[in-house]
Write an enzyme that holds these catalytic residues in place. Structure first.
Site, PDB file in Angstrom:
ATOM      1  N   ARG A   1       0.851  -1.190   0.000  1.00 13.45           N
ATOM      2  CA  ARG A   1       0.000   0.000   0.000  1.00 13.45           C
ATOM      3  C   ARG A   1       0.892   1.247   0.000  1.00 13.45           C
ATOM      4  O   ARG A   1       0.587   2.254  -0.602  1.00 13.45           O
ATOM      5  CB  ARG A   1      -0.948   0.000   1.214  1.00 13.45           C
ATOM      6  CG  ARG A   1      -1.817   1.224   1.241  1.00 13.45           C
ATOM      7  CD  ARG A   1      -2.966   1.272   2.258  1.00 13.45           C
ATOM      8  NE  ARG A   1      -3.085   0.222   3.209  1.00 13.45           N
ATOM      9  CZ  ARG A   1      -2.465   0.194   4.408  1.00 13.45           C
ATOM     10  NH1 ARG A   1      -1.680   1.177   4.776  1.00 13.45           N
ATOM     11  NH2 ARG A   1      -2.658  -0.822   5.225  1.00 13.45           N
TER      12      ARG A   1
ATOM     13  N   TYR B   1     -15.048  18.738 -15.543  1.00 12.41           N
ATOM     14  CA  TYR B   1     -15.383  17.322 -15.601  1.00 12.41           C
ATOM     15  C   TYR B   1     -16.535  17.024 -14.635  1.00 12.41           C
ATOM     16  O   TYR B   1     -16.473  17.403 -13.459  1.00 12.41           O
ATOM     17  CB  TYR B   1     -14.128  16.516 -15.242  1.00 12.41           C
ATOM     18  CG  TYR B   1     -14.359  15.038 -15.209  1.00 12.41           C
ATOM     19  CD1 TYR B   1     -14.689  14.357 -16.372  1.00 12.41           C
ATOM     20  CD2 TYR B   1     -14.251  14.322 -14.029  1.00 12.41           C
ATOM     21  CE1 TYR B   1     -14.916  12.989 -16.348  1.00 12.41           C
ATOM     22  CE2 TYR B   1     -14.468  12.952 -13.998  1.00 12.41           C
ATOM     23  CZ  TYR B   1     -14.803  12.294 -15.165  1.00 12.41           C
ATOM     24  OH  TYR B   1     -15.032  10.947 -15.131  1.00 12.41           O
TER      25      TYR B   1
ATOM     26  N   ASP C   1      -6.076  20.402 -13.270  1.00 13.66           N
ATOM     27  CA  ASP C   1      -6.389  19.071 -13.782  1.00 13.66           C
ATOM     28  C   ASP C   1      -5.893  19.070 -15.228  1.00 13.66           C
ATOM     29  O   ASP C   1      -6.492  19.679 -16.103  1.00 13.66           O
ATOM     30  CB  ASP C   1      -7.901  18.819 -13.700  1.00 13.66           C
ATOM     31  CG  ASP C   1      -8.298  17.434 -14.218  1.00 13.66           C
ATOM     32  OD1 ASP C   1      -7.530  16.843 -15.002  1.00 13.66           O
ATOM     33  OD2 ASP C   1      -9.387  16.956 -13.843  1.00 13.66           O
TER      34      ASP C   1
ATOM     35  N   LYS D   1      -6.625   8.468 -19.324  1.00  7.56           N
ATOM     36  CA  LYS D   1      -6.847   9.119 -20.618  1.00  7.56           C
ATOM     37  C   LYS D   1      -5.565   9.140 -21.458  1.00  7.56           C
ATOM     38  O   LYS D   1      -5.054   8.093 -21.792  1.00  7.56           O
ATOM     39  CB  LYS D   1      -7.424  10.519 -20.372  1.00  7.56           C
ATOM     40  CG  LYS D   1      -8.510  10.575 -19.289  1.00  7.56           C
ATOM     41  CD  LYS D   1      -9.798   9.862 -19.666  1.00  7.56           C
ATOM     42  CE  LYS D   1     -10.773   9.687 -18.509  1.00  7.56           C
ATOM     43  NZ  LYS D   1     -11.130  10.897 -17.774  1.00  7.56           N
TER      44      LYS D   1
HETATM   45  C1  LIG Z   1     -11.721  11.203 -16.543  1.00 12.86           C
HETATM   46  C2  LIG Z   1     -11.382  12.464 -15.875  1.00 12.86           C
HETATM   47  C3  LIG Z   1     -11.233  12.529 -14.486  1.00 12.86           C
HETATM   48  C4  LIG Z   1     -11.479  11.342 -13.589  1.00 12.86           C
HETATM   49  O1  LIG Z   1     -10.576  10.317 -13.802  1.00 12.86           O
HETATM   50  P1  LIG Z   1     -10.888   8.753 -13.587  1.00 12.86           P
HETATM   51  O2  LIG Z   1      -9.597   8.109 -13.931  1.00 12.86           O
HETATM   52  O3  LIG Z   1     -12.024   8.381 -14.494  1.00 12.86           O
HETATM   53  O4  LIG Z   1     -11.280   8.584 -12.146  1.00 12.86           O
HETATM   54  C5  LIG Z   1     -10.859  13.741 -13.936  1.00 12.86           C
HETATM   55  N1  LIG Z   1     -10.677  14.837 -14.691  1.00 12.86           N
HETATM   56  C6  LIG Z   1     -10.843  14.811 -16.029  1.00 12.86           C
HETATM   57  C7  LIG Z   1     -10.626  16.068 -16.808  1.00 12.86           C
HETATM   58  C8  LIG Z   1     -11.190  13.637 -16.662  1.00 12.86           C
HETATM   59  O5  LIG Z   1     -11.365  13.622 -17.989  1.00 12.86           O
END
Ligand SMILES: *Cc1c(COP(=O)(O)O)cnc(C)c1O
Length: 381
Positions: free
Chosen positions: A46, A98, A170, A195
């Site tokens: 962990r 998001y 982000d 992504k």
């Molecule tokens: C997909 C996404 C998230 C969340 O990520 P997960 O891996 O699905 O938990 C946060 N911010 C943006 C801009 C995203 O596209």
């Protein structure tokens, strides 16, 4: 070292016992100790795992960060950053963000006494006006999702500093291939590695990168204490995906430009949103703070209805109708009924998110095939 070289080599070295050039997947929960607290750097998985460490060192290299922490998802990464806040603290966030972030902020953290304001961050003076003496964090998305607005990272980083607040970007949409917020003065960068970083739509993962020791210490404590960490196989896959990030991003950007030119000339299209377009309101800012304009774009239809958008999306064959983005395959989605369905309609519309708005994540296929696919869908609605 240039970026594309880093995607192969940052923080990577052959494995010590065998010389394997790729990091092994260390499937273990614990590590043998020679005597209590005498060990080879790992105690319990962990807290740390060598495959995860290899990924974290790569991520730190890509964002030019002193510290990087991998999480089990982008949402887990955001959750860890928000847990630095305390009841009474105030956060200003992008209004066009998001949907999962909006849900996390309003349904998990608001009940714990943290206040959020969602505003259009394209105006730095509006952000400044929204600051109070309780403002502890600016939460920035740029390009925004799904309208692809551009927010001035440098200006907001210095505003946050002036107000004694943390600035967070982000960076999921741009990825470090196109934008490095820490170098523009931002305190922490959050990623959904699901992504562009992983790039193959085969895992869920997240990360936080920072140069700020206070944030780093907090994140390290949280990975150990709450344990929202990725397993070694997902770390391996993320690392493998990253190796082609620069190549994939080049092609995605190129495809987005070609799709944009196709859409701009289509009689059924009302508006195309892509920062690469000279008349996009954030175009010159994007040209300054990004290396290219990205693989994401959105467009609305002259017949602005959910029904028409749904009909269009069910008629593409190469574009897959799905949530998510940043993979090798092109995806198409409908924010109003999918990713942004948890945002109330009046808030959505205030931000300019129309009913017929369709979002595209350009993959790395041949752009001619992609445009032909869109053409087929238009001809059928
Ligand atoms: C997909 C996404 C998230 C969340 O990520 P997960 O891996 O699905 O938990 C946060 N911010 C943006 C801009 C995203 O596209």
């Amino acid at each position: 070292m240039k970026f594309s070289t880093k995607t192969i080599h940052a923080g990577q070295k052959p494995e010590e016992t065998s010389g394997a050039v790729m990091p092994p997947v260390f499937f273990t929960s614990t590590y043998a100790q020679e005597a209590p607290n005498v060990h080879k750097g790992h105690e319990y998985a962990r807290v740390s795992n060598p495959t995860r460490t290899a990924l974290e060192e790569m991520l730190a290299g890509l964002e030019e960060a002193a510290h990087a922490y991998a999480f089990a998802s982008g949402c887990a990464a955001m959750d860890a950053v928000l847990k630095m806040l305390r009841p009474g603290d105030h956060v200003i966030a992008t209004n066009d963000l998001y949907g999962g972030s909006y849900r996390l902020f309003t349904q998990v953290f608001e009940p714990f006494g943290i206040r959020f304001d969602f505003i259009d961050m394209q105006s730095v003076s509006d952000v400044e006006k929204a600051c109070t003496d309780k403002t502890r964090m600016l939460w920035i998305e740029t390009p925004t999702n799904p309208l692809l607005n551009i927010v001035d990272i440098r200006e907001l980083a210095s505003l946050a500093q002036k107000k004694g607040a943390f600035s967070v970007v982000d960076n999921t949409f741009a990825s470090p291939a196109l934008q490095q917020p820490l170098k523009m003065g931002i305190d922490a960068v959050v990623h959904s590695t699901t992504k562009y970083l992983s790039g193959h739509s085969d895992l869920i993962g997240g990360a936080v990168c920072t140069n700020n020791d206070e944030i780093a210490e907090n994140l390290s404590f949280q990975t150990k204490t709450t344990g929202a960490v990725p397993g070694p196989m997902d770390c391996y896959l993320a690392l493998r995906g990253i190796k082609t990030l620069a190549l994939r991003m080049d092609r995605s950007c190129l495809n987005a430009k070609k799709i944009t030119s196709y859409l701009e000339n289509h009689p059924q299209v009302a508006e195309v949103r892509y920062p690469g377009l000279a008349y996009h309101p954030g175009h010159s800012l994007a040209a300054r703070q990004m290396k290219d304009f990205g693989g994401m774009l959105s467009f609305s239809l002259k017949d602005d209805s959910i029904k028409k958008a749904h009909a269009f999306m069910s008629n593409t064959r190469i574009f897959t109708l799905a949530e998510s983005l940043g993979g090798v395959e092109s995806l198409i989605s409908h924010p109003a009924s999918m990713t942004h369905a948890s945002i109330p309609k009046e808030i959505r519309e205030k931000a300019g998110l129309k009913d017929s708005l369709i979002r595209i994540s350009s993959g790395i296929e041949d752009a001619d095939d992609l445009c032909e696919d869109l053409d087929r869908a238009f001809n059928r609605i």
